[in-house]
Enzyme design. Structure first.
Site, PDB file in Angstrom:
ATOM      1  N   GLU A   4      16.996   5.350  38.974  1.00  0.00           N
ATOM      2  CA  GLU A   4      15.684   5.413  39.831  1.00  0.00           C
ATOM      3  C   GLU A   4      15.772   6.248  41.057  1.00  0.00           C
ATOM      4  O   GLU A   4      14.919   6.985  41.557  1.00  0.00           O
ATOM      5  CB  GLU A   4      14.910   4.117  40.018  1.00  0.00           C
ATOM      6  CG  GLU A   4      13.709   4.128  40.818  1.00  0.00           C
ATOM      7  CD  GLU A   4      13.994   4.036  42.172  1.00  0.00           C
ATOM      8  OE1 GLU A   4      12.988   4.313  42.786  1.00  0.00           O
ATOM      9  OE2 GLU A   4      14.868   3.120  42.730  1.00  0.00           O
TER      10      GLU A   4
ATOM     11  N   ASP B  87      13.814   9.805  41.467  1.00  0.00           N
ATOM     12  CA  ASP B  87      12.725  10.000  42.587  1.00  0.00           C
ATOM     13  C   ASP B  87      12.898  11.269  43.020  1.00  0.00           C
ATOM     14  O   ASP B  87      11.959  12.000  43.455  1.00  0.00           O
ATOM     15  CB  ASP B  87      12.967   9.077  43.445  1.00  0.00           C
ATOM     16  CG  ASP B  87      12.034   9.022  44.645  1.00  0.00           C
ATOM     17  OD1 ASP B  87      10.883   8.987  44.568  1.00  0.00           O
ATOM     18  OD2 ASP B  87      12.656   9.315  45.812  1.00  0.00           O
TER      19      ASP B  87
ATOM     20  N   ASP C 177       9.355   2.499  38.887  1.00  0.00           N
ATOM     21  CA  ASP C 177      10.779   2.454  39.091  1.00  0.00           C
ATOM     22  C   ASP C 177      11.462   3.091  37.675  1.00  0.00           C
ATOM     23  O   ASP C 177      12.177   3.930  37.766  1.00  0.00           O
ATOM     24  CB  ASP C 177      11.279   1.388  39.459  1.00  0.00           C
ATOM     25  CG  ASP C 177      11.167   0.949  40.643  1.00  0.00           C
ATOM     26  OD1 ASP C 177      10.604   1.627  41.701  1.00  0.00           O
ATOM     27  OD2 ASP C 177      11.518  -0.100  41.393  1.00  0.00           O
TER      28      ASP C 177
ATOM     29  N   GLU D 250      10.734   6.463  36.934  1.00  0.00           N
ATOM     30  CA  GLU D 250      11.601   7.490  37.739  1.00  0.00           C
ATOM     31  C   GLU D 250      13.024   7.645  37.254  1.00  0.00           C
ATOM     32  O   GLU D 250      13.734   8.519  37.074  1.00  0.00           O
ATOM     33  CB  GLU D 250      11.504   7.362  39.388  1.00  0.00           C
ATOM     34  CG  GLU D 250      10.474   7.592  39.773  1.00  0.00           C
ATOM     35  CD  GLU D 250      10.190   7.003  41.431  1.00  0.00           C
ATOM     36  OE1 GLU D 250       9.475   7.642  42.028  1.00  0.00           O
ATOM     37  OE2 GLU D 250      11.135   6.162  41.916  1.00  0.00           O
TER      38      GLU D 250
END
Length: 223
Positions: free
Chosen positions: A44, A48, A116, A119
């Site tokens: 994650e 991101d 989350d 990502e």
């Protein structure tokens, strides 16, 4: 167990992900509540950054807007709320691996968890396929929001800040008045006040989103 279920692999590939190392994708779909050694947190973190660059690349190529407008759209398009929205649109929730308790607490419908995992899947795709294919996948999954109006309007907190200044008022004050639920499915209530004008509340799955909701409610009520 280091293999995806046939259903999860079929869903991933139908959505546009290219799966090779199944243990990597298994981790990308695994919430920490399971207690398994590998979960989605590191992926994650990576995803991101990949998402941010992919969206920034698209905005730069498609628009001649100034930096401030580009940042405004970028922040909206990569927000936890937006990631969760995309996750719901592509049917991610049933494939998230979480504990029975987290499931009972509504974890599969949590903006935090959905965002989350969205990502983390991009992080896994980046590790296996590199940036260009992952950028193209982001453009595909976010196409409606990229080509629509997401982020064109000013963020509610910025709009409220400017409204208060323009009306010779003190800056807005935000306060968390309630927090309920477990960490993976938390609900925050935030009150925003502008001195000698009034107040409004917002509720959401994160402090930031609750502040945003409160600011939006305030503007709708008093501006």
């Amino acid at each position: 167990m280091n293999r995806l279920s046939p259903e999860a692999r079929q869903w991933l590939e139908a959505t546009g992900y290219r799966v090779s190392d199944e243990s990597l994708w298994l981790a990308a779909l695994t919430h920490g509540s399971t207690g398994e050694k590998r979960d989605y947190q590191r992926l994650e973190f990576l995803g991101d950054r990949v998402l941010g660059l992919a969206i920034a690349d698209w905005l730069y190529e498609q628009s001649d807007a100034p930096e401030g407008k580009l940042s405004q759209r970028l922040n909206a398009l990569v927000s936890r709320e937006m990631c969760a929205q995309i996750a719901r649109e592509i049917g991610l929730a049933p494939h998230i691996r979480i504990s029975k308790q987290a499931l009972a607490d509504g974890g599969r419908d949590s903006d935090n968890i959905l965002g989350d995992v969205m990502e983390s899947l991009l992080g896994a795709h980046f590790l296996e396929q590199g940036f260009a294919p992952t950028r193209d996948l982001v453009h595909q999954l976010w196409r409606h929001e990229l080509e629509g109006g997401a982020g064109l309007r000013k963020h509610p907190k910025s709009a409220l800040q400017e409204w208060a200044a323009g009306n010779q008022r003190k800056p807005p004050e935000y306060e968390v008045t309630d927090r309920s639920g477990p960490d993976h499915a938390a609900r925050f209530t935030v009150r925003v006040k502008v001195h000698k004008v009034g107040e409004a509340e917002g509720v959401a799955g994160s402090k930031g989103e609750a502040e945003k909701a409160a600011a939006k409610a305030f503007m709708e009520r008093y501006s």
